[in-house]
Design a protein around this motif. Structure first.
Motif, mmCIF file in Angstrom:
data_model
loop_
_atom_site.group_PDB
_atom_site.id
_atom_site.type_symbol
_atom_site.label_atom_id
_atom_site.label_comp_id
_atom_site.label_asym_id
_atom_site.label_seq_id
_atom_site.Cartn_x
_atom_site.Cartn_y
_atom_site.Cartn_z
ATOM 1 N N SER A 1 0.812 -1.223 0.000
ATOM 2 C CA SER A 1 0.000 0.000 0.000
ATOM 3 C C SER A 1 0.843 1.269 0.000
ATOM 4 C CB SER A 1 -0.930 -0.001 1.214
ATOM 5 O OG SER A 1 -0.174 -0.087 2.417
ATOM 6 N N GLY A 2 2.149 1.161 0.253
ATOM 7 C CA GLY A 2 2.989 2.348 0.282
ATOM 8 C C GLY A 2 4.094 2.228 1.319
ATOM 9 N N HIS A 3 4.762 3.353 1.564
ATOM 10 C CA HIS A 3 5.864 3.395 2.514
ATOM 11 C C HIS A 3 5.465 4.255 3.718
ATOM 12 C CE1 HIS A 3 8.919 1.760 -0.362
ATOM 13 N NE2 HIS A 3 8.054 2.262 -1.242
ATOM 14 N N GLN A 4 5.962 3.882 4.869
ATOM 15 C CA GLN A 4 5.708 4.665 6.072
ATOM 16 C C GLN A 4 6.821 4.443 7.081
ATOM 17 O OE1 GLN A 4 2.931 2.002 9.028
ATOM 18 N NE2 GLN A 4 1.858 3.222 7.480
ATOM 19 N N ILE A 5 6.933 5.387 8.007
ATOM 20 C CA ILE A 5 7.847 5.271 9.147
ATOM 21 C C ILE A 5 7.005 5.168 10.404
ATOM 22 C CG2 ILE A 5 9.613 6.431 10.523
ATOM 23 C CD1 ILE A 5 10.718 7.648 8.006
ATOM 24 N N GLN A 6 7.201 4.111 11.148
ATOM 25 C CA GLN A 6 6.449 3.859 12.375
ATOM 26 C C GLN A 6 7.308 4.236 13.571
ATOM 27 O OE1 GLN A 6 3.141 2.290 12.653
ATOM 28 N NE2 GLN A 6 3.360 3.125 14.711
ATOM 29 N N LEU A 7 6.760 5.052 14.483
ATOM 30 C CA LEU A 7 7.440 5.403 15.716
ATOM 31 C C LEU A 7 6.824 4.636 16.867
ATOM 32 C CD1 LEU A 7 7.295 8.527 14.086
ATOM 33 C CD2 LEU A 7 9.106 8.706 15.790
ATOM 34 N N MET A 8 7.690 4.079 17.733
ATOM 35 C CA MET A 8 7.220 3.217 18.812
ATOM 36 C C MET A 8 7.969 3.502 20.107
ATOM 37 S SD MET A 8 6.684 -0.460 16.882
ATOM 38 C CE MET A 8 8.160 -0.356 15.904
ATOM 39 N N ASP A 9 7.300 3.223 21.193
ATOM 40 C CA ASP A 9 7.910 3.271 22.515
ATOM 41 C C ASP A 9 8.278 1.847 22.927
ATOM 42 O OD1 ASP A 9 8.863 4.193 24.904
ATOM 43 O OD2 ASP A 9 6.891 4.528 25.808
ATOM 44 N N ILE A 10 9.166 1.735 23.900
ATOM 45 C CA ILE A 10 9.548 0.434 24.451
ATOM 46 C C ILE A 10 9.277 0.471 25.942
ATOM 47 C CG2 ILE A 10 11.405 -1.240 24.782
ATOM 48 C CD1 ILE A 10 12.782 -0.082 22.328
ATOM 49 N N SER A 11 8.459 -0.439 26.412
ATOM 50 C CA SER A 11 8.137 -0.477 27.835
ATOM 51 C C SER A 11 9.287 -1.108 28.621
ATOM 52 C CB SER A 11 6.848 -1.268 28.062
ATOM 53 O OG SER A 11 7.028 -2.626 27.693
ATOM 54 N N PHE A 12 9.228 -0.979 29.936
ATOM 55 C CA PHE A 12 10.315 -1.484 30.772
ATOM 56 C C PHE A 12 10.399 -3.006 30.739
ATOM 57 C CE2 PHE A 12 12.665 -2.407 34.691
ATOM 58 C CZ PHE A 12 13.712 -1.494 34.557
ATOM 59 N N ASP A 13 9.319 -3.678 30.340
ATOM 60 C CA ASP A 13 9.366 -5.138 30.221
ATOM 61 C C ASP A 13 9.640 -5.580 28.786
ATOM 62 O OD1 ASP A 13 6.970 -4.348 29.172
ATOM 63 O OD2 ASP A 13 5.750 -5.849 30.212
ATOM 64 N N GLY A 14 10.043 -4.634 27.918
ATOM 65 C CA GLY A 14 10.473 -4.995 26.576
ATOM 66 C C GLY A 14 9.386 -5.125 25.542
ATOM 67 N N GLN A 15 8.228 -4.501 25.755
ATOM 68 C CA GLN A 15 7.143 -4.553 24.780
ATOM 69 C C GLN A 15 7.195 -3.330 23.865
ATOM 70 O OE1 GLN A 15 5.039 -7.317 24.668
ATOM 71 N NE2 GLN A 15 6.496 -8.028 26.235
#
Length: 571
Positions: A193-207
């Motif tokens: 469907s196209g290109h995108q950049i995904q921004l994510m956080d990382i929780s203290f338990d590694g999620q």
């Protein structure tokens, strides 16, 4: 001893401030009272500041006051031990710990990263099969050195989470250098469907926790706080504030050689009052841009300085955000220099078997009062000849900009002296690699893969006059050259003996010329150390390494391979 114990606790704690870390560990064995005092946080905060950080030794970027006494002592002892190993000249640098585990037996490991913070326990891997998969691992069970209880663990890394968009392939990723930012990871995804950049956080338990996405066909190169630097494979870099949507465009002209071979972006560095864009053929220094809303006319910033090393297949620049503040920087009010490790491209079969890895330094300019700043640039973007305003905000890789000849490079004073100074060189051998990564740490230790010599592998005997003959034995005595090798090196710096930091005053004037600046380094670096101290550390007879990462502060190295395995080493 009896008289010493009559002193108050405050006096005894003060005595600890004059002791080295090994002396603190010895004196705690004498009696229970000194043992209890030696386990106070204030003792280890002082020892860490005086014995590690003030000497420029590797140490994680964290607040000492936020650490528990147990963790503080562990990190201080670990840092002191690691520094002593680097300071020992010559000899092999064998790992103290090693573990190997499988990520995906059916897919090669295409990228691997240590994640700073989180008690230094997380490792990120990327596997590429039918789809790309990001996996977060807790490596503390396998590598944590329990130095207080002397109860080492032999458990394997624990998988925390997996993340994979259906039908998507990852084209790039970067981790946030700001340990307290909301977004810890940016990854670019190519989908039908196209290109995108995904921004994510990382929780203290590694999620992994998705935050937002940006629809753009670029690759993330640097994430620092709320600022995301993303680049194409030609000449454009966009600086984007993912919270406000403000952005700016940095662009340079392609040279003639860049037409037939992509000048892809390798690294973007947020430097002092400037941004350094490192590509496969060139480096360009841009002034610190002023970000504007997407509804306003786009502003393209042109480089204020540029340099080419020729085509390279590996480069690493130490970003200022990863460097602990030093007494020199504080007293002289100067930013730290930028250190660049370059490995030239080596796929020409007609070149010599020998080539080199070169260490360059960009020294800061003392004339920082004239350098661009956020306040100085916000008044009128058109008044600066190093900027071009477009009538629309649609900027692509094909956007036409004026020739650099029409835009003087010295229109805006550069915060760093160009060209970079060659400060050290290490010889290596030529060869092709699946893993071309080179990683340079803030304390000037580096790790890379040395290619194997293809001429020594796969040789067989044959028939001569109807009889079997064997090849000469000396061809097989060079077994090291027939295998990939993990190389560790320490360049002139805090972990290299007989090194004296050059005086920035000697390279302060642009009119002083390259010879004066180079001479300052020649006098500062011991002649016997200009080529660095090289240690061959690990051999790979399978010759299948695909990616590596190096976490200097903890002395950890991660190697991904084409068969889906990861090898973790701790110095």
């Amino acid at each position: 001893m009896h008289l010493i114990l009559e002193l108050s606790d405050d006096v005894l704690v003060y005595f600890f401030s004059f002791m080295s870390i090994p002396e603190i560990l010895c004196i705690r064995k004498t009696c229970r009272r000194l043992n209890d005092l030696s386990r106070l946080s204030i003792v280890w905060i002082g020892a860490c500041q005086s014995q590690v950080i003030s000497k420029g030794y590797p140490f994680p970027r964290c607040s000492l006051q936020d650490l528990t006494q147990r963790e503080l002592e562990r990190l201080a002892r670990r840092a002191f031990h690691l520094a002593q190993r680097w300071l020992q000249p010559g000899g092999a640098l064998c790992p103290c710990k090693e573990t190997k585990f499988v990520v995906s037996p059916s897919a090669p490991v295409s990228d691997i990263r240590f994640i700073e913070g989180f008690e230094e326990k997380f490792l990120l891997t990327v596997s590429k099969g039918i789809w790309s998969v990001i996996t977060i691992w807790d490596i503390s069970p396998a590598l944590d050195e329990v130095v207080i209880d002397n109860t080492p663990s032999d458990r394997s890394p624990r998988k925390c989470c997996e993340w994979s968009p259906k039908g998507g392939l990852f084209t790039g990723l970067t981790l946030n250098s700001d340990l307290h930012s909301d977004a810890k990871l940016a990854v670019s995804i190519a989908m039908e469907s196209g290109h995108q950049i995904q921004l994510m956080d990382i929780s203290f338990d590694g999620q992994l926790l998705p935050i937002c996405s940006v629809d753009i066909a670029m690759k993330p190169k640097t994430l620092e706080g709320d600022l995301l630097a993303m680049s194409d494979d030609f000449a454009q870099t966009t600086i984007y504030n993912w919270k406000t949507g403000d952005y700016a465009v940095l662009k340079h002209l392609q040279d003639q050689e860049g037409v037939w071979k992509q000048d892809h972006c390798i690294q973007v560095v947020f430097a002092h009052d400037s941004i350094l864009v490192v590509r496969a053929r060139s480096i360009h220094l841009f002034q610190q841009p002023v970000l504007k809303p997407a509804k306003d006319d786009a502003v393209i910033y042109l480089p204020i300085a540029r340099h080419s090393f020729g085509w390279i297949d590996g480069v690493s620049v130490v970003p200022p955000s990863s460097i602990h503040s030093s007494p020199l920087s504080e007293s002289d009010k100067l930013p730290p220099p930028l250190t660049i490790l370059v490995r030239s491209e080596s796929d020409d079969p007609w070149t010599s078997d020998e080539h080199s890895l070169d260490l360059y330094t960009l020294m800061p300019s003392l004339d920082l009062s004239n350098c661009p700043s956020d306040e100085g640039n916000s008044s009128n973007s058109n008044s600066n000849p190093a900027q071009v305003t477009l009538e629309n905000s649609s900027v692509t890789a094909d956007t036409q900009i004026p020739a650099l000849a029409d835009v003087p490079l010295d229109a805006t004073p550069a915060p760093y002296h160009f060209p970079p100074l060659l400060t050290a060189r290490i010889s290596s051998i030529r060869g092709t690699l699946r893993c071309t990564d080179v990683v340079l740490g803030p304390c000037r230790t580096a790790v890379w893969i040395r290619p194997h010599d293809r001429s020594l592998s796969g040789l067989m005997g044959g028939l001569q006059n109807g009889e079997q003959y064997e090849l000469p034995s000396y061809l097989f005595e060079q077994t090291e050259r027939s295998q990939e090798g993990l190389v560790c090196a320490v360049f002139p710096g805090p972990l290299c003996a007989k090194y004296v930091h050059p005086n920035p005053q000697e390279v302060s004037s642009r009119q002083s010329g390259l010879s004066t600046a180079q001479g300052a380094f020649n006098r500062a670096v011991d002649p016997g150390k200009k080529e660095g101290d090289v240690r061959m550390m690990w051999m790979n007879e399978l010759n299948n390494w695909t990616t590596l990462d190096y976490y200097e502060a903890m002395g950890r190295i991660a190697l991904g391979s084409g068969d889906g395995y990861v090898t973790l080493l701790e110095l």
